[in-house]
Design a protein around this motif. Structure first.
Motif, PDB file in Angstrom:
ATOM      1  N   GLN A   1      61.725  39.429  18.608  1.00  0.00           N
ATOM      2  CA  GLN A   1      60.669  38.256  19.066  1.00  0.00           C
ATOM      3  C   GLN A   1      59.555  38.615  18.173  1.00  0.00           C
ATOM      4  O   GLN A   1      58.588  39.311  18.724  1.00  0.00           O
ATOM      5  CB  GLN A   1      60.408  38.458  20.467  1.00  0.00           C
ATOM      6  N   LEU A   2      59.417  38.375  16.931  1.00  0.00           N
ATOM      7  CA  LEU A   2      58.538  38.649  16.080  1.00  0.00           C
ATOM      8  C   LEU A   2      57.079  38.052  16.496  1.00  0.00           C
ATOM      9  O   LEU A   2      56.107  38.678  16.609  1.00  0.00           O
ATOM     10  CB  LEU A   2      58.733  38.159  14.721  1.00  0.00           C
ATOM     11  N   LYS A   3      57.231  36.749  16.908  1.00  0.00           N
ATOM     12  CA  LYS A   3      55.772  36.254  17.377  1.00  0.00           C
ATOM     13  C   LYS A   3      55.259  37.116  18.492  1.00  0.00           C
ATOM     14  O   LYS A   3      53.993  37.296  18.578  1.00  0.00           O
ATOM     15  CB  LYS A   3      55.983  34.614  17.893  1.00  0.00           C
ATOM     16  N   GLN A   4      56.027  37.313  19.673  1.00  0.00           N
ATOM     17  CA  GLN A   4      55.377  38.249  20.743  1.00  0.00           C
ATOM     18  C   GLN A   4      54.922  39.493  20.281  1.00  0.00           C
ATOM     19  O   GLN A   4      53.963  40.062  20.651  1.00  0.00           O
ATOM     20  CB  GLN A   4      56.519  38.388  21.540  1.00  0.00           C
ATOM     21  N   ARG A   5      55.599  40.326  19.109  1.00  0.00           N
ATOM     22  CA  ARG A   5      55.444  41.497  18.671  1.00  0.00           C
ATOM     23  C   ARG A   5      54.053  41.671  17.906  1.00  0.00           C
ATOM     24  O   ARG A   5      53.228  42.284  18.007  1.00  0.00           O
ATOM     25  CB  ARG A   5      56.425  42.133  17.833  1.00  0.00           C
ATOM     26  N   LEU A   6      53.921  40.487  17.078  1.00  0.00           N
ATOM     27  CA  LEU A   6      52.632  40.492  16.316  1.00  0.00           C
ATOM     28  C   LEU A   6      51.291  40.030  17.282  1.00  0.00           C
ATOM     29  O   LEU A   6      50.333  40.692  17.103  1.00  0.00           O
ATOM     30  CB  LEU A   6      52.498  38.850  15.260  1.00  0.00           C
ATOM     31  N   VAL A   7      51.640  39.336  18.413  1.00  0.00           N
ATOM     32  CA  VAL A   7      50.499  39.333  19.444  1.00  0.00           C
ATOM     33  C   VAL A   7      50.197  40.730  19.943  1.00  0.00           C
ATOM     34  O   VAL A   7      48.916  41.064  19.958  1.00  0.00           O
ATOM     35  CB  VAL A   7      50.870  38.453  20.516  1.00  0.00           C
ATOM     36  N   GLN A   8      51.277  41.298  20.173  1.00  0.00           N
ATOM     37  CA  GLN A   8      51.153  42.832  20.770  1.00  0.00           C
ATOM     38  C   GLN A   8      50.304  43.476  19.657  1.00  0.00           C
ATOM     39  O   GLN A   8      49.256  44.340  20.258  1.00  0.00           O
ATOM     40  CB  GLN A   8      52.354  43.430  21.095  1.00  0.00           C
TER      41      GLN A   8
ATOM     42  N   LYS B   1      48.110  42.605  17.357  1.00  0.00           N
ATOM     43  CA  LYS B   1      46.883  42.058  16.988  1.00  0.00           C
ATOM     44  C   LYS B   1      46.039  42.387  18.172  1.00  0.00           C
ATOM     45  O   LYS B   1      44.764  42.583  17.988  1.00  0.00           O
ATOM     46  CB  LYS B   1      47.057  40.711  16.814  1.00  0.00           C
ATOM     47  N   ASN B   2      46.461  42.387  19.330  1.00  0.00           N
ATOM     48  CA  ASN B   2      45.756  42.709  20.647  1.00  0.00           C
ATOM     49  C   ASN B   2      45.630  44.431  20.937  1.00  0.00           C
ATOM     50  O   ASN B   2      44.899  44.780  21.878  1.00  0.00           O
ATOM     51  CB  ASN B   2      46.269  41.950  21.755  1.00  0.00           C
ATOM     52  N   ASN B   3      46.226  45.010  20.173  1.00  0.00           N
ATOM     53  CA  ASN B   3      46.449  46.653  20.221  1.00  0.00           C
ATOM     54  C   ASN B   3      46.898  46.702  21.691  1.00  0.00           C
ATOM     55  O   ASN B   3      46.360  47.805  22.016  1.00  0.00           O
ATOM     56  CB  ASN B   3      45.109  47.205  19.995  1.00  0.00           C
ATOM     57  N   SER B   4      47.802  45.869  22.179  1.00  0.00           N
ATOM     58  CA  SER B   4      48.373  46.360  23.390  1.00  0.00           C
ATOM     59  C   SER B   4      49.595  47.484  23.204  1.00  0.00           C
ATOM     60  O   SER B   4      49.984  48.034  24.433  1.00  0.00           O
ATOM     61  CB  SER B   4      48.964  45.059  23.922  1.00  0.00           C
ATOM     62  N   LEU B   5      49.991  47.855  22.141  1.00  0.00           N
ATOM     63  CA  LEU B   5      50.824  48.712  22.186  1.00  0.00           C
ATOM     64  C   LEU B   5      50.346  50.187  21.900  1.00  0.00           C
ATOM     65  O   LEU B   5      50.775  51.337  22.073  1.00  0.00           O
ATOM     66  CB  LEU B   5      51.599  48.732  20.703  1.00  0.00           C
ATOM     67  N   LYS B   6      49.043  50.298  21.772  1.00  0.00           N
ATOM     68  CA  LYS B   6      48.385  51.764  21.656  1.00  0.00           C
ATOM     69  C   LYS B   6      49.110  52.542  20.777  1.00  0.00           C
ATOM     70  O   LYS B   6      49.509  53.652  21.221  1.00  0.00           O
ATOM     71  CB  LYS B   6      48.164  52.355  23.209  1.00  0.00           C
ATOM     72  N   SER B   7      49.364  52.156  19.529  1.00  0.00           N
ATOM     73  CA  SER B   7      50.407  52.910  18.714  1.00  0.00           C
ATOM     74  C   SER B   7      49.297  53.055  17.345  1.00  0.00           C
ATOM     75  O   SER B   7      48.256  52.728  17.018  1.00  0.00           O
ATOM     76  CB  SER B   7      51.367  52.278  18.356  1.00  0.00           C
ATOM     77  N   PHE B   8      50.376  53.335  16.215  1.00  0.00           N
ATOM     78  CA  PHE B   8      49.857  53.394  14.863  1.00  0.00           C
ATOM     79  C   PHE B   8      49.088  52.266  14.412  1.00  0.00           C
ATOM     80  O   PHE B   8      47.956  52.367  13.859  1.00  0.00           O
ATOM     81  CB  PHE B   8      50.928  53.926  14.227  1.00  0.00           C
ATOM     82  N   THR B   9      49.761  51.075  14.470  1.00  0.00           N
ATOM     83  CA  THR B   9      49.297  49.985  14.122  1.00  0.00           C
ATOM     84  C   THR B   9      47.728  49.536  14.881  1.00  0.00           C
ATOM     85  O   THR B   9      46.519  49.225  14.387  1.00  0.00           O
ATOM     86  CB  THR B   9      50.117  48.765  14.425  1.00  0.00           C
ATOM     87  N   GLY B  10      47.499  49.903  16.042  1.00  0.00           N
ATOM     88  CA  GLY B  10      46.202  49.851  16.766  1.00  0.00           C
ATOM     89  C   GLY B  10      45.271  50.746  16.263  1.00  0.00           C
ATOM     90  O   GLY B  10      44.044  50.378  15.987  1.00  0.00           O
ATOM     91  N   LYS B  11      45.705  52.147  15.959  1.00  0.00           N
ATOM     92  CA  LYS B  11      44.913  53.132  15.644  1.00  0.00           C
ATOM     93  C   LYS B  11      44.137  52.834  14.201  1.00  0.00           C
ATOM     94  O   LYS B  11      42.886  52.976  13.888  1.00  0.00           O
ATOM     95  CB  LYS B  11      45.480  54.427  15.370  1.00  0.00           C
TER      96      LYS B  11
END
Length: 94
Positions: A24-31, A33-43
């Motif tokens: 579900q790429l659309k949902q994953r992109l929202v995550q 972009k909102n830094n809701s994953l608190k992971s590498f991409t958010g950092k």
């Protein structure tokens, strides 16, 4: 038919690349972009979708993600440039 996505994200300066996969790429992109994953991409603020491809089967997406992750930066950049030479955010196409 289900689609499985392999994708590459970057930050606004294109200094960091992140390779991932999702059903579900659309949902994953929202995550991302909102830094809701608190992971590498958010950092590192890696939220810009610059490359994606689809596969029919989950096993193929896992294999492809692992393959791209092993590539050096230049190969990943060449892959992005082959589809998206201006490095535009492709989120709107999902």
């Amino acid at each position: 038919m289900d689609k499985h996505y392999v994708y590459i994200l970057t930050n606004k300066n294109h200094t960091t690349l992140y390779v991932g996969r999702s059903k579900q790429l659309k949902q994953r992109l929202v995550q991302h972009k909102n830094n809701s994953l608190k992971s590498f991409t958010g950092k590192y603020n890696v939220t810009k979708l610059v490359y994606f491809e689809t596969t029919k089967y989950v096993n193929n997406s896992i294999k492809r993600e692992k393959q791209i992750k092993k590539w050096n930066r230049e190969w990943k950049i060449n892959l992005i440039n082959s589809l998206n030479p201006d490095w535009k955010d492709l989120s709107e196409y999902i």
